[in-house]
Design a protein around this motif. Structure first.
Motif, PDB file in Angstrom:
ATOM      1  N   ALA A 331       0.858  -1.184   0.000  1.00 40.64           N
ATOM      2  CA  ALA A 331       0.000   0.000   0.000  1.00 40.64           C
ATOM      3  C   ALA A 331       0.893   1.233   0.000  1.00 40.64           C
ATOM      4  O   ALA A 331       1.975   1.234   0.602  1.00 40.64           O
ATOM      5  N   VAL A 332       0.436   2.287  -0.680  1.00 37.70           N
ATOM      6  CA  VAL A 332       1.258   3.478  -0.864  1.00 37.70           C
ATOM      7  C   VAL A 332       0.455   4.715  -0.492  1.00 37.70           C
ATOM      8  O   VAL A 332      -0.704   4.855  -0.902  1.00 37.70           O
ATOM      9  N   VAL A 333       1.062   5.608   0.284  1.00 39.59           N
ATOM     10  CA  VAL A 333       0.491   6.933   0.543  1.00 39.59           C
ATOM     11  C   VAL A 333       1.530   7.947   0.069  1.00 39.59           C
ATOM     12  O   VAL A 333       2.437   8.312   0.815  1.00 39.59           O
ATOM     13  N   PRO A 334       1.429   8.412  -1.195  1.00 38.50           N
ATOM     14  CA  PRO A 334       2.456   9.281  -1.769  1.00 38.50           C
ATOM     15  C   PRO A 334       2.186  10.767  -1.579  1.00 38.50           C
ATOM     16  O   PRO A 334       2.732  11.600  -2.308  1.00 38.50           O
ATOM     17  N   SER A 335       1.356  11.132  -0.606  1.00 39.85           N
ATOM     18  CA  SER A 335       0.884  12.503  -0.449  1.00 39.85           C
ATOM     19  C   SER A 335       2.022  13.492  -0.251  1.00 39.85           C
ATOM     20  O   SER A 335       3.077  13.165   0.312  1.00 39.85           O
ATOM     21  N   LEU A 336       1.764  14.723  -0.678  1.00 37.80           N
ATOM     22  CA  LEU A 336       2.692  15.825  -0.411  1.00 37.80           C
ATOM     23  C   LEU A 336       2.444  16.439   0.959  1.00 37.80           C
ATOM     24  O   LEU A 336       3.276  17.197   1.457  1.00 37.80           O
ATOM     25  N   TYR A 337       1.311  16.118   1.566  1.00 33.63           N
ATOM     26  CA  TYR A 337       0.992  16.571   2.926  1.00 33.63           C
ATOM     27  C   TYR A 337      -0.198  15.766   3.413  1.00 33.63           C
ATOM     28  O   TYR A 337      -1.104  15.451   2.645  1.00 33.63           O
ATOM     29  N   GLU A 338      -0.195  15.424   4.688  1.00 32.85           N
ATOM     30  CA  GLU A 338      -1.354  14.815   5.345  1.00 32.85           C
ATOM     31  C   GLU A 338      -1.428  15.338   6.772  1.00 32.85           C
ATOM     32  O   GLU A 338      -0.410  15.397   7.463  1.00 32.85           O
ATOM     33  N   GLY A 339      -2.652  15.687   7.186  1.00 33.57           N
ATOM     34  CA  GLY A 339      -2.832  16.067   8.577  1.00 33.57           C
ATOM     35  C   GLY A 339      -2.952  14.867   9.492  1.00 33.57           C
ATOM     36  O   GLY A 339      -2.721  14.960  10.696  1.00 33.57           O
ATOM     37  N   PHE A 340      -3.289  13.706   8.914  1.00 33.54           N
ATOM     38  CA  PHE A 340      -3.322  12.460   9.672  1.00 33.54           C
ATOM     39  C   PHE A 340      -3.108  11.267   8.743  1.00 33.54           C
ATOM     40  O   PHE A 340      -2.099  10.595   8.807  1.00 33.54           O
ATOM     41  N   SER A 341      -4.059  10.962   7.877  1.00 31.23           N
ATOM     42  CA  SER A 341      -4.065   9.878   6.888  1.00 31.23           C
ATOM     43  C   SER A 341      -4.741   8.624   7.411  1.00 31.23           C
ATOM     44  O   SER A 341      -4.109   7.698   7.922  1.00 31.23           O
ATOM     45  N   LEU A 342      -6.058   8.592   7.266  1.00 32.84           N
ATOM     46  CA  LEU A 342      -6.809   7.375   7.567  1.00 32.84           C
ATOM     47  C   LEU A 342      -6.401   6.212   6.677  1.00 32.84           C
ATOM     48  O   LEU A 342      -6.325   5.069   7.155  1.00 32.84           O
ATOM     49  N   ALA A 349      -3.658  -1.458   9.868  1.00 28.23           N
ATOM     50  CA  ALA A 349      -4.572  -2.367  10.558  1.00 28.23           C
ATOM     51  C   ALA A 349      -4.840  -3.615   9.732  1.00 28.23           C
ATOM     52  O   ALA A 349      -5.068  -4.696  10.284  1.00 28.23           O
ATOM     53  N   SER A 350      -4.782  -3.482   8.397  1.00 28.04           N
ATOM     54  CA  SER A 350      -5.039  -4.615   7.512  1.00 28.04           C
ATOM     55  C   SER A 350      -3.825  -5.503   7.325  1.00 28.04           C
ATOM     56  O   SER A 350      -3.913  -6.521   6.630  1.00 28.04           O
ATOM     57  N   GLY A 351      -2.687  -5.114   7.919  1.00 31.78           N
ATOM     58  CA  GLY A 351      -1.491  -5.938   7.814  1.00 31.78           C
ATOM     59  C   GLY A 351      -0.832  -5.883   6.457  1.00 31.78           C
ATOM     60  O   GLY A 351      -0.148  -6.834   6.052  1.00 31.78           O
ATOM     61  N   CYS A 352      -1.002  -4.777   5.742  1.00 34.80           N
ATOM     62  CA  CYS A 352      -0.412  -4.628   4.414  1.00 34.80           C
ATOM     63  C   CYS A 352       0.881  -3.823   4.527  1.00 34.80           C
ATOM     64  O   CYS A 352       0.923  -2.795   5.218  1.00 34.80           O
ATOM     65  N   ALA A 353       1.930  -4.271   3.870  1.00 30.35           N
ATOM     66  CA  ALA A 353       3.185  -3.508   3.845  1.00 30.35           C
ATOM     67  C   ALA A 353       2.911  -2.117   3.289  1.00 30.35           C
ATOM     68  O   ALA A 353       2.099  -1.948   2.374  1.00 30.35           O
ATOM     69  N   LEU A 354       3.625  -1.125   3.819  1.00 35.81           N
ATOM     70  CA  LEU A 354       3.251   0.259   3.566  1.00 35.81           C
ATOM     71  C   LEU A 354       4.480   1.093   3.227  1.00 35.81           C
ATOM     72  O   LEU A 354       5.526   0.985   3.874  1.00 35.81           O
ATOM     73  N   VAL A 355       4.331   1.952   2.200  1.00 37.72           N
ATOM     74  CA  VAL A 355       5.321   2.962   1.848  1.00 37.72           C
ATOM     75  C   VAL A 355       4.620   4.314   1.873  1.00 37.72           C
ATOM     76  O   VAL A 355       3.554   4.469   1.257  1.00 37.72           O
ATOM     77  N   VAL A 356       5.192   5.286   2.595  1.00 34.69           N
ATOM     78  CA  VAL A 356       4.543   6.590   2.739  1.00 34.69           C
ATOM     79  C   VAL A 356       5.556   7.699   2.535  1.00 34.69           C
ATOM     80  O   VAL A 356       6.767   7.501   2.667  1.00 34.69           O
ATOM     81  N   SER A 357       5.036   8.889   2.249  1.00 36.36           N
ATOM     82  CA  SER A 357       5.872  10.079   2.139  1.00 36.36           C
ATOM     83  C   SER A 357       6.282  10.556   3.530  1.00 36.36           C
ATOM     84  O   SER A 357       5.492  10.518   4.476  1.00 36.36           O
ATOM     85  N   ASP A 358       7.498  11.036   3.617  1.00 31.03           N
ATOM     86  CA  ASP A 358       8.026  11.567   4.872  1.00 31.03           C
ATOM     87  C   ASP A 358       7.648  13.040   4.976  1.00 31.03           C
ATOM     88  O   ASP A 358       8.478  13.941   4.833  1.00 31.03           O
ATOM     89  N   THR A 359       6.365  13.298   5.218  1.00 33.71           N
ATOM     90  CA  THR A 359       5.867  14.663   5.235  1.00 33.71           C
ATOM     91  C   THR A 359       4.621  14.747   6.091  1.00 33.71           C
ATOM     92  O   THR A 359       3.939  13.745   6.323  1.00 33.71           O
ATOM     93  N   GLY A 360       4.299  15.960   6.546  1.00 27.97           N
ATOM     94  CA  GLY A 360       3.098  16.165   7.345  1.00 27.97           C
ATOM     95  C   GLY A 360       3.080  15.260   8.553  1.00 27.97           C
ATOM     96  O   GLY A 360       4.103  15.037   9.217  1.00 27.97           O
ATOM     97  N   ALA A 361       1.915  14.697   8.839  1.00 26.07           N
ATOM     98  CA  ALA A 361       1.754  13.830  10.006  1.00 26.07           C
ATOM     99  C   ALA A 361       2.063  12.372   9.716  1.00 26.07           C
ATOM    100  O   ALA A 361       1.986  11.547  10.630  1.00 26.07           O
ATOM    101  N   LEU A 362       2.426  12.036   8.492  1.00 30.68           N
ATOM    102  CA  LEU A 362       2.656  10.629   8.169  1.00 30.68           C
ATOM    103  C   LEU A 362       3.740   9.986   9.026  1.00 30.68           C
ATOM    104  O   LEU A 362       3.543   8.874   9.544  1.00 30.68           O
ATOM    105  N   PRO A 363       4.913  10.624   9.241  1.00 32.91           N
ATOM    106  CA  PRO A 363       5.898  10.004  10.146  1.00 32.91           C
ATOM    107  C   PRO A 363       5.361   9.848  11.567  1.00 32.91           C
ATOM    108  O   PRO A 363       5.711   8.893  12.269  1.00 32.91           O
ATOM    109  N   GLU A 364       4.515  10.766  11.975  1.00 33.90           N
ATOM    110  CA  GLU A 364       3.898  10.703  13.302  1.00 33.90           C
ATOM    111  C   GLU A 364       2.958   9.508  13.410  1.00 33.90           C
ATOM    112  O   GLU A 364       2.881   8.851  14.449  1.00 33.90           O
ATOM    113  N   VAL A 365       2.254   9.205  12.327  1.00 34.03           N
ATOM    114  CA  VAL A 365       1.284   8.118  12.318  1.00 34.03           C
ATOM    115  C   VAL A 365       1.968   6.753  12.219  1.00 34.03           C
ATOM    116  O   VAL A 365       1.658   5.828  12.975  1.00 34.03           O
TER     117      VAL A 365
END
Length: 436
Positions: A331-342, A349-365
């Motif tokens: 699963a990929v979240v390539p956003s340029l900004y997220e305030g949270f990211s459901l 929660a679904s147990g899927c490997a995840l790649v996300v952008s290092d921006t906004g609240a994503l590192p926090e989540v």
């Protein structure tokens, strides 16, 4: 702790002991409750259910499209023109649909490239609520912040607002992506409502936001009083979003784009896909959402020859989303900004490997340990492709990320905890604004 203390922490909530156990009557407002696009409908649905489970009474006031709610949650439909409904956004209403001067104003604002829904919803719901103020202990405005909230504030009713992230960030990114002068002008017009929201937000006595990142950005972007701003993280339904015993489809990438806008970074993911396919020819992308036919994405798909490698899933149910996570390798979240990211939390929660952008609240989540997700610089297709290649090439890494994400979701994100924290702020607002 996942969520750090706010930079200027406020004092602990002090609620009168006699009121601490009373069931509350809550009016929860959402100007657009679409359950299939964007986070507003998801937030309202799950928060209202968790509040009712705590013994409170909740009535949702929603403009179209209306949310999906549990049977024990009341719904009052606040009629509007629904000018952006699918499949005919920016439609021309029939003459019989215009029933008031406010309807005419809503249509007129759309015709001048403005976005009228936060304003017109607030004025409509204010007219409904001013006759029913004695029915509620607190009014909770979710992301609307229209001028119609100001008379309610003056009435003395306790009010709380939620701002998920400053929409000024969306405006800035959309303006940067607008190359033509005409497009820049219409983008400015579209985001005209943000000035109203900032003015109303500064009048709100208590505002909730969903991450420390949004806390800081709201203070900086909207010049909000830090003492009135409080972090309450969102949750995820870990009973619904869970690992399934299902064979994953080789090379499948999954992303959610609630709207095909620059903020979501979908174009960068599409540009990364040909690089991924050099080493994984079977790699393909499933997008939960719809493309903007007038945006750059259809052109990019044709230019890169990816029409058969990218599939869009529109209007899917929660169960189908869970199945899509179970079928995907990454699963990929390539956003340029997220305030949270459901979507990031649902993927974990679904147990899927995840790649996300290092921006906004994503590192926090997702955390920075690398146990739940790989983080890459936003807007960099080369780095995104390298991370996807690494995960697709290593089954053990996929398993570790999936298991780590599931643990993190279980430990840190649940709707009952969100509801308990939200109720504490309701009670504080009521205590600060007692009515005779």
């Amino acid at each position: 702790m996942l969520f750090r203390l706010a930079p200027r922490p406020t004092a602990p909530l002090r609620v009168p002991r006699a009121a601490s156990g009373d069931a509350l009557r809550i009016a929860l407002l959402v100007y657009r409750g679409n359950p299939r696009c964007g986070g507003q409908g998801v937030y309202v649905r799950h928060l209202s259910r968790a509040l009712v489970d705590l013994g409170h009474r909740v009535e949702v006031f929603s403009g179209p499209p209306y949310p999906e709610l549990d049977p024990d949650v009341g719904l009052t439909r606040v009629r509007g023109l629904d000018l952006y409904r699918q499949p005919d956004p920016f439609r021309l209403p029939r003459l019989g649909e215009f029933r008031s001067p406010l309807d005419v104003a809503e249509f007129g604002l759309m015709c001048t490239a403005g976005f009228p829904e936060p304003l017109t919803f607030s004025l409509r719901v204010q007219r409904l609520l001013r006759r029913r103020l004695d029915d509620f202990d607190v009014i909770h405005d979710n992301q609307g912040l229209g001028y119609g909230m100001l008379p309610l504030l003056r009435s003395g009713v306790a009010m709380v607002a939620t701002i998920h992230h400053p929409i000024t960030v969306d405006r800035r990114l959309d303006l940067e992506a607008a190359r033509r002068p005409g497009k820049r002008l219409t983008t400015w017009r579209w985001y005209g409502f943000t000035r109203m929201q900032a003015r109303v937000a500064r009048r709100m006595p208590r505002i909730l936001t969903v991450s420390d990142t949004s806390w800081r950005d709201l203070v900086d972007e909207l010049n909000l009083d830090p003492a009135r701003l409080h972090t309450v993280p969102l949750g995820v339904d870990t009973a619904r979003f869970r690992p399934l015993r299902r064979r994953r489809v080789a090379g499948r990438l999954l992303t959610t784009a609630s709207a095909d806008v620059p903020l979501k970074g979908l174009l960068h993911l599409v540009e990364a896909l040909p690089r991924v396919r050099l080493r994984h020819p079977h790699a393909h992308l499933v997008v939960i959402g719809s493309p903007n036919p007038d945006g750059p994405l259809p052109t990019a798909l044709r230019r890169l020859g990816l029409q058969d490698s990218v599939r869009f899933e529109r209007g899917v149910s929660d169960q189908r989303i869970v199945e899509l996570y179970a079928e995907a390798e990454v699963a990929v979240v390539p956003s340029l900004y997220e305030g949270f990211s459901l979507p990031a939390v649902e993927a974990m929660a679904s147990g899927c490997a995840l790649v996300v952008s290092d921006t906004g609240a994503l590192p926090e989540v997702v955390g920075r340990s690398g146990e739940a997700a790989l983080l890459v610089r936003p807007g960099q297709p080369d780095q995104l492709a390298a991370a996807l290649d690494a995960v697709l090439s290593d089954p053990d890494l996929r398993d570790r990320l999936g298991a780590g994400g599931r643990r993190r979701a279980l430990e840190h994100f649940n709707w009952p905890a969100t509801a308990v924290a939200t109720v504490a702020h309701y009670r504080a607002a009521i205590a600060a604004h007692p009515r005779c």
